[in-house]
Design an enzyme around this catalytic site. Sequence first.
Site, mmCIF file in Angstrom:
data_model
loop_
_atom_site.group_PDB
_atom_site.id
_atom_site.type_symbol
_atom_site.label_atom_id
_atom_site.label_comp_id
_atom_site.label_asym_id
_atom_site.label_seq_id
_atom_site.Cartn_x
_atom_site.Cartn_y
_atom_site.Cartn_z
ATOM 1 N N SER A 14 0.800 -1.225 0.000
ATOM 2 C CA SER A 14 0.000 0.000 0.000
ATOM 3 C C SER A 14 0.835 1.280 0.000
ATOM 4 C CB SER A 14 -0.942 0.016 1.206
ATOM 5 O OG SER A 14 -0.205 -0.181 2.396
ATOM 6 N N ASP A 306 -2.591 7.963 8.234
ATOM 7 C CA ASP A 306 -3.552 7.120 8.944
ATOM 8 C C ASP A 306 -2.772 6.196 9.883
ATOM 9 O OD1 ASP A 306 -2.478 5.138 7.345
ATOM 10 O OD2 ASP A 306 -4.217 4.938 6.032
ATOM 11 N N HIS A 309 0.135 4.562 7.284
ATOM 12 C CA HIS A 309 0.785 5.151 6.099
ATOM 13 C C HIS A 309 1.258 6.585 6.315
ATOM 14 C CE1 HIS A 309 -2.132 2.066 4.690
ATOM 15 N NE2 HIS A 309 -1.047 1.661 4.050
#
Length: 341
Positions: A14, A306, A309
């Site tokens: 991600s 978040d 990340h």
Amino acid sequence: MSQSVPGIYMFGDSLVDVGNNNRLPISLLKASFPHNGIDYPTGKATGRFSNGKNAADFLAEKVGLPTGPPYLSLLSIGRKLGKAPVTGVSFASGGAGILNETNKLFKQTISLTQQVEYYSLVRDQLVQQLGSTQARAHFTKSLFMIVIGSNDLFAYFKKDSKISKQYTPKQYVDRMAATLDQLMKRLYGLGARKFVVTGVGMTGCCPAFRKQNPGNECNTHSNHWATKYNDGLKILLRKLKLESSDINYSYFDIYAAMSDLIKNPQTYGIREIKEACCGLGKLKADIPCTPVSTYCSNRSDYLFWDLYHPTEIVSKTFADLLYSGSIQVAHPLNVAQLVRL
């Protein structure tokens, strides 16, 4: 268009996903909704786990290329591969791991093994399109970037982890390195010669792990094994180079870069290193960034967007270090030196 780098082929998780997970129907890991993308040029969520651009975007900008499109966006309704751009493709997928069992955590993700398989299909198409001689030259000069490993460690160190009952931490990180070694050799066999490989960062310092500790401190156990994995990765890269002298690589020590940022946040213009910008609950890490979450207005002050990340500003900082940083963080070459070879 940069002639020195004709294409970037992006593999990973991600940290560099630019929208593949949006196209996975049952994936639990998506960033296709607000408040993600609030600072992206369109102001809309794009599937990047960020308030804006991520490291894949910044690296492409550095070498004068467009960000490679998500591989799944190139597939037709019949799942046939449409025409891939010659400037590169992204295979990265949120939740992906080096080890196949990691990929079961989030119901649906594109494992690194599968990402390499998808690349082989793109490669076959480009060989047909360009002819074998031109295609070989194209792949020799292209960058193959691999940003992966964090999810494998999260899977091992999360509460009630079944995997931690099957392997000691050392066995586990050794398996990670051995599996990556095989996949990099497969990429080499498919034409890759210039690798950009990042280690694993301070996984134990993300808000998701900090909130479990008294005083919101980092999880030192997870961090320790991140460094052990990185040590194994550096040995693996040196061995690959010894075995195949036409391989060149840039290893980005994201652990060292992150450690310096956490120790000296003011040097980077960062004020908040523990709490996430977007989320809810303790350290805003009880839930991910979703439409019901609250988010900070001063996003460039935050290390984390978040619970896992980095913010756009931190991704840019790391991409700058990867591209032109000193040997302390990018070795034996930085990307600027790698592209000139």
